[in-house]
Design a protein around this motif. Sequence first.
Motif, PDB file in Angstrom:
ATOM      1  N   GLN A 128       0.846  -1.185   0.000  1.00 48.92           N
ATOM      2  CA  GLN A 128       0.000   0.000   0.000  1.00 48.92           C
ATOM      3  C   GLN A 128       0.881   1.233   0.000  1.00 48.92           C
ATOM      4  O   GLN A 128       1.696   1.429   0.909  1.00 48.92           O
ATOM      5  N   ALA A 129       0.736   2.047  -1.027  1.00 44.85           N
ATOM      6  CA  ALA A 129       1.525   3.275  -1.122  1.00 44.85           C
ATOM      7  C   ALA A 129       0.856   4.377  -0.322  1.00 44.85           C
ATOM      8  O   ALA A 129      -0.375   4.426  -0.200  1.00 44.85           O
ATOM      9  N   GLY A 130       1.664   5.272   0.219  1.00 48.75           N
ATOM     10  CA  GLY A 130       1.131   6.404   0.967  1.00 48.75           C
ATOM     11  C   GLY A 130       2.208   7.442   1.196  1.00 48.75           C
ATOM     12  O   GLY A 130       3.298   7.370   0.632  1.00 48.75           O
ATOM     13  N   LEU A 131       1.890   8.404   2.023  1.00 42.17           N
ATOM     14  CA  LEU A 131       2.833   9.455   2.381  1.00 42.17           C
ATOM     15  C   LEU A 131       3.098   9.402   3.877  1.00 42.17           C
ATOM     16  O   LEU A 131       2.167   9.244   4.670  1.00 42.17           O
ATOM     17  N   GLU A 132       4.365   9.531   4.257  1.00 40.39           N
ATOM     18  CA  GLU A 132       4.737   9.557   5.671  1.00 40.39           C
ATOM     19  C   GLU A 132       5.853  10.571   5.834  1.00 40.39           C
ATOM     20  O   GLU A 132       6.920  10.434   5.235  1.00 40.39           O
ATOM     21  N   SER A 133       5.574  11.601   6.607  1.00 39.05           N
ATOM     22  CA  SER A 133       6.538  12.694   6.816  1.00 39.05           C
ATOM     23  C   SER A 133       6.981  13.309   5.491  1.00 39.05           C
ATOM     24  O   SER A 133       8.151  13.655   5.305  1.00 39.05           O
ATOM     25  N   GLY A 134       6.025  13.422   4.571  1.00 38.31           N
ATOM     26  CA  GLY A 134       6.320  14.058   3.295  1.00 38.31           C
ATOM     27  C   GLY A 134       7.003  13.159   2.284  1.00 38.31           C
ATOM     28  O   GLY A 134       7.297  13.593   1.169  1.00 38.31           O
ATOM     29  N   ARG A 135       7.258  11.897   2.634  1.00 38.04           N
ATOM     30  CA  ARG A 135       7.933  10.976   1.724  1.00 38.04           C
ATOM     31  C   ARG A 135       6.999   9.826   1.357  1.00 38.04           C
ATOM     32  O   ARG A 135       6.117   9.452   2.127  1.00 38.04           O
ATOM     33  N   ALA A 136       7.243   9.265   0.175  1.00 31.72           N
ATOM     34  CA  ALA A 136       6.487   8.080  -0.230  1.00 31.72           C
ATOM     35  C   ALA A 136       6.812   6.929   0.723  1.00 31.72           C
ATOM     36  O   ALA A 136       7.970   6.750   1.123  1.00 31.72           O
ATOM     37  N   SER A 137       5.800   6.188   1.107  1.00 32.59           N
ATOM     38  CA  SER A 137       6.011   5.041   1.986  1.00 32.59           C
ATOM     39  C   SER A 137       5.304   3.829   1.380  1.00 32.59           C
ATOM     40  O   SER A 137       4.330   3.963   0.644  1.00 32.59           O
ATOM     41  N   TRP A 138       5.813   2.656   1.703  1.00 31.91           N
ATOM     42  CA  TRP A 138       5.240   1.414   1.183  1.00 31.91           C
ATOM     43  C   TRP A 138       5.004   0.461   2.340  1.00 31.91           C
ATOM     44  O   TRP A 138       5.945  -0.013   2.959  1.00 31.91           O
ATOM     45  N   GLN A 139       3.744   0.214   2.646  1.00 32.22           N
ATOM     46  CA  GLN A 139       3.401  -0.727   3.713  1.00 32.22           C
ATOM     47  C   GLN A 139       3.183  -2.107   3.099  1.00 32.22           C
ATOM     48  O   GLN A 139       2.411  -2.270   2.159  1.00 32.22           O
ATOM     49  N   GLU A 140       3.872  -3.094   3.637  1.00 30.87           N
ATOM     50  CA  GLU A 140       3.709  -4.460   3.158  1.00 30.87           C
ATOM     51  C   GLU A 140       2.404  -5.032   3.719  1.00 30.87           C
ATOM     52  O   GLU A 140       2.261  -5.240   4.919  1.00 30.87           O
ATOM     53  N   VAL A 141       1.442  -5.271   2.840  1.00 31.76           N
ATOM     54  CA  VAL A 141       0.142  -5.810   3.249  1.00 31.76           C
ATOM     55  C   VAL A 141       0.150  -7.331   3.160  1.00 31.76           C
ATOM     56  O   VAL A 141      -0.415  -8.021   3.998  1.00 31.76           O
ATOM     57  N   GLN A 142       0.773  -7.866   2.118  1.00 35.96           N
ATOM     58  CA  GLN A 142       0.940  -9.306   1.968  1.00 35.96           C
ATOM     59  C   GLN A 142       2.418  -9.595   1.733  1.00 35.96           C
ATOM     60  O   GLN A 142       2.998  -9.123   0.761  1.00 35.96           O
ATOM     61  N   ALA A 143       3.021 -10.341   2.634  1.00 38.50           N
ATOM     62  CA  ALA A 143       4.418 -10.722   2.456  1.00 38.50           C
ATOM     63  C   ALA A 143       4.557 -11.621   1.234  1.00 38.50           C
ATOM     64  O   ALA A 143       3.598 -12.294   0.838  1.00 38.50           O
ATOM     65  N   PRO A 144       5.729 -11.652   0.602  1.00 34.33           N
ATOM     66  CA  PRO A 144       5.908 -12.485  -0.596  1.00 34.33           C
ATOM     67  C   PRO A 144       5.574 -13.946  -0.334  1.00 34.33           C
ATOM     68  O   PRO A 144       5.994 -14.542   0.658  1.00 34.33           O
ATOM     69  N   VAL A 145       4.788 -14.514  -1.249  1.00 31.44           N
ATOM     70  CA  VAL A 145       4.409 -15.921  -1.182  1.00 31.44           C
ATOM     71  C   VAL A 145       4.538 -16.521  -2.573  1.00 31.44           C
ATOM     72  O   VAL A 145       4.609 -15.810  -3.577  1.00 31.44           O
TER      73      VAL A 145
END
Length: 412
Positions: free
Chosen positions: A137-154
């Motif tokens: 999931q892409a988003g913004l955190e402290s003005g920077r692009a952030s990527w939250q891992e929703v599903q770990a690699p399988v």
Amino acid sequence: MTLHLLALETSSSLCGVALLSRTDDGAIDLKLLEHDAVSEHAERMLPMVDQLLGQAGITPSRLSAVAFGQGPGGFTGLRVACGVAQGMGFALEIPVIPVPSLQAAAAREHVSLSGSAPLQIVVQDARMGEIYLAAYQAGLESGRASWQEVQAPVLLDAAQLGDWLDFAANAWGLTYRSGARLQGDAIQAYPALADLAKGRSWLQIGAPLRSDATSVARLALQVWQEGGGIAPELAAPLYVRDKVAYTTMERELGAGGNPRAPEHFVSLERMQETHLDAITHIEASVQAFPWTRGNFADGLQAGYDAWVAMQSGQVVGFCMTMFAPDVAHLLVIAVSPNGQGRGVGAQLLRRCEQEAVRRGLAAVVLEVRPSNENAVRFYRHRGFELLATRKDYYPAEHGKREDACVMKKRLA
């Protein structure tokens, strides 16, 4: 002083080397060399590194860090990038930055961060009718692009991707407004995957992108800016397929990355009182001196952060964490004996780390018995280092006591 960061990517047939240089005023220059061929990574990687550094007019001693595409991907390719990164890290005494290759592929797709970005589901060709899959999931955190891992690699049978998508839509509430984009080179390898958007209004089909060295470099720069990076000896490839040759019977039983979707998928839920009997049973099955039901109930009452891993409607693992003002303390984590070796513990540990980062904490600490060699190896593989030893911390057999290894992981 200019920052120079070298990035290596060999998780697919593409062998890539990138040099990212950032000046004090924030200007970024990226140089790239690539070669697309199977089974040539080992012979081409180091000459490409020398060529790229020569073109840039810098010596290896001026590098601040070396990053590599961690995988998943081909065994040989992953070992080449990791081995070169480790060797340079040791020789130059600089940190190594592992970057998940599927996350690097997701980051190549242009995503608007101003609104609600779709979930990025990356599918990479794993050959033999299988795909590597992860979701971010892409988003913004402290003005920077952030990527939250929703599903770990399988690893998943390509024919079962539709079942996985339906599972994901249910688990994460995907709708037309907050949908998902399917992307990755598996779309090109298996053209039928593009038809999965039919009847799923929340799903878009993206580009058949692969991870490349420039994307690895950009993600590694963000890790570097946040104080990340690990010692070279801790670097390791991210293997998802642990075995290539499986018998027909093993595959029918789900081996080789062919889980019978969706019953083999694992989701995480907040621990509730209704879970206490199940987690107490798991704890008793894996610990000689287990927590009691009352211990878990007290933890919930105290407001500790607690999660359970659910599979086919059953609890297969759990963790409980206490968040102090400056550090997260992983109090307990366990996976049922029949659920071990499938990434459940890693998924729970990642959730603990994500929750700690969300609270602005810089590290996770834990205690583990030195006699529990599998657990010590598990934590070391995931970036934990020995911090100290607590004498006579644990009860042991025959009224004796056992020391505790205090381990710590710094978080980006």
